[in-house]
Design an enzyme around this catalytic site. Structure first.
Site, mmCIF file in Angstrom:
data_model
loop_
_atom_site.group_PDB
_atom_site.id
_atom_site.type_symbol
_atom_site.label_atom_id
_atom_site.label_comp_id
_atom_site.label_asym_id
_atom_site.label_seq_id
_atom_site.Cartn_x
_atom_site.Cartn_y
_atom_site.Cartn_z
ATOM 1 N N SER A 62 0.818 -1.212 0.000
ATOM 2 C CA SER A 62 0.000 0.000 0.000
ATOM 3 C C SER A 62 0.856 1.268 0.000
ATOM 4 C CB SER A 62 -0.921 0.015 1.223
ATOM 5 O OG SER A 62 -1.700 -1.161 1.254
HETATM 6 N N1 SAM Z 1 -0.342 -4.686 4.152
HETATM 7 C C1 SAM Z 1 0.320 -5.096 2.962
HETATM 8 C C2 SAM Z 1 1.725 -4.584 2.856
HETATM 9 O O1 SAM Z 1 2.173 -3.868 3.743
HETATM 10 O O2 SAM Z 1 2.381 -4.974 1.873
HETATM 11 C C3 SAM Z 1 -0.460 -4.759 1.720
HETATM 12 C C4 SAM Z 1 -1.594 -5.643 1.554
HETATM 13 S S1 SAM Z 1 -2.333 -5.778 -0.019
HETATM 14 C C5 SAM Z 1 -3.025 -4.203 -0.265
HETATM 15 C C6 SAM Z 1 -3.724 -6.777 0.504
HETATM 16 C C7 SAM Z 1 -3.366 -8.203 0.813
HETATM 17 O O3 SAM Z 1 -4.521 -8.840 1.354
HETATM 18 C C8 SAM Z 1 -2.948 -9.020 -0.389
HETATM 19 O O4 SAM Z 1 -1.663 -9.519 -0.197
HETATM 20 C C9 SAM Z 1 -3.998 -10.146 -0.444
HETATM 21 O O5 SAM Z 1 -3.472 -11.387 -0.870
HETATM 22 C C10 SAM Z 1 -4.429 -10.198 1.001
HETATM 23 N N2 SAM Z 1 -5.733 -10.822 1.247
HETATM 24 C C11 SAM Z 1 -6.900 -10.719 0.562
HETATM 25 N N3 SAM Z 1 -7.856 -11.457 1.152
HETATM 26 C C12 SAM Z 1 -7.286 -12.044 2.238
HETATM 27 C C13 SAM Z 1 -7.762 -12.917 3.263
HETATM 28 N N4 SAM Z 1 -9.030 -13.359 3.327
HETATM 29 N N5 SAM Z 1 -6.892 -13.311 4.229
HETATM 30 C C14 SAM Z 1 -5.605 -12.898 4.215
HETATM 31 N N6 SAM Z 1 -5.095 -12.071 3.264
HETATM 32 C C15 SAM Z 1 -5.928 -11.641 2.303
#
Ligand code: SAM
Length: 219
Positions: A62
């Site tokens: 993000s």
């Molecule tokens: N916080 C992260 C960083 O600092 O890099 C960025 C996260 S990215 C915007 C959102 C993440 O949520 C993705 O890696 C995606 O695979 C994960 N995601 C989506 N649904 C999910 C779920 N049900 N459980 C765990 N992770 C999930």
């Protein structure tokens, strides 16, 4: 050679402090965590850009400002236990770990979780754990949490995340279909009572799981 420390200080000043991030703990943590270590080496020179960047599995790390704004909204105290849903690169979990006592982060893509775990271990951040699984159901085994931050957009607030909040706990979560997400803050004021606030429009990848969007469909 790129002077990452200088880029990091400038990012904190220009993108965060000048845009209203006031919590000194958040600013200090974001001045400390080397964001360039959480992206592919080829993207390291762009790590301090004012934007999200691609990571593996078609996901994103993000934008620094939204990481800071969500953590500030969570009003963390040094003794807090925090759950991050959507660990992605591990960057936000690492920042959270500089502020809170313990951070448990969960990621649905095993390859991303493995990389995040490696990066966090290499930096010696030993109060941050990365798990693989469906974070839309939280992580009951490690609950309750003083704060839960969700880095992906859900159709509605997952009941499991409400249940896993400690008394006084805060949940920060994007809600809504892609293109119309709002960042919400829920504070558990009593066993079954939650105060809700709208923190504005955001754009996150979907939260895919049993208490998120099913089968990857955001219909
Ligand atoms: N916080 C992260 C960083 O600092 O890099 C960025 C996260 S990215 C915007 C959102 C993440 O949520 C993705 O890696 C995606 O695979 C994960 N995601 C989506 N649904 C999910 C779920 N049900 N459980 C765990 N992770 C999930």
């Amino acid at each position: 050679m790129t002077d990452f420390a200088r880029l990091r200080d400038r990012m904190v000043e220009v993108q965060l402090a000048r845009r209203g991030i006031r919590d000194a703990r958040v600013l200090t943590a974001m001045r400390a965590v080397p964001r360039e270590r959480f992206v592919d080496t080829g993207l390291a020179p762009y790590a301090y850009r004012d934007s999200p960047l691609p990571i593996a599995a078609g996901q994103t790390i993000s934008q620094p400002w939204i990481v800071a704004a969500m953590i500030e909204a969570a009003t963390l105290e040094p003794g807090d236990r925090v759950l991050e849903v959507g660990a992605g690169s591990g960057y936000a979990a690492a920042v959270l770990g500089r502020i809170a006592a313990r951070v448990v982060a969960i990621e649905r893509h095993p390859a991303l979780a493995a990389l995040a775990r490696e990066r966090i271990a290499a930096l010696g951040y030993d109060n941050v754990e990365i798990h693989v699984g469906d974070g839309s159901c939280g992580l009951a085994a490690a609950a309750p949490f003083d704060a839960i931050l969700v880095a992906a957009g859900a159709p509605a607030v997952p009941p499991a995340l409400r249940e896993q909040l400690a008394p006084g706990g805060r949940l920060i979560i994007p809600i809504g279909a892609p293109g119309e997400q709002k960042l919400r803050k829920l504070t558990r004021t009593a066993a079954a009572c939650f105060a809700e606030q709208d923190l504005g429009t955001v754009a996150f990848v979907p939260l895919i799981g049993a208490q998120g969007w099913r089968n990857g469909s955001t219909e």
